[in-house]
Each structure stands twice: as structure tokens, then as C-alpha cells.
Design a protein around this motif. Structure first.
Motif: not given
Length: 54
Positions: A1-20
Motif C-alpha cells: 500500500m505504500d507503493e507510489k502510483q503514477e498519476p493518471e492522465g496528463i501531468v503538466l510541468t511547472e512552466a505550464q501550470l504557471k502559464s495557465r
């Protein structure tokens, strides 16, 4: 249960989040200016805005 799971869908970069975020702020400011413009025009026209021919 402590395993890290990859987030599903599109993951935005920091630059994309800042632009949004910057686009969202610009859109909000433009909308606010438009609301203020309509409000100012309504005040300038006064009650005559309700007097129109049927």
C-alpha cells in the motif's frame, strides 16, 4: 500500500501550470474591466436606460 502510483492522465510541468495561472488571472482581470465598463455606462446613461419605445 505504500507503493507510489503514477498519476493518471496528463501531468503538466511547472512552466505550464504557471502559464495557465497567468492566463486565468488575465481572463479574470479582463472580465472585471468589462463589468466595470458596463456599470459605468449604466451610471452615465442614468434612468433613461429604462425609457425606450415599445
Amino acid at each position: 500500500m505504500d507503493e507510489k502510483q503514477e498519476p493518471e492522465g496528463i501531468v503538466l510541468t511547472e512552466a505550464q501550470l504557471k502559464s495557465r495561472r497567468q492566463r486565468s488571472i488575465a481572463t479574470a482581470l479582463a472580465l472585471g474591466v468589462l463589468v466595470l465598463l458596463f456599470f459605468a455606462v449604466t451610471l452615465v446613461k442614468g434612468p433613461a436606460v429604462l425609457v425606450r419605445p415599445l
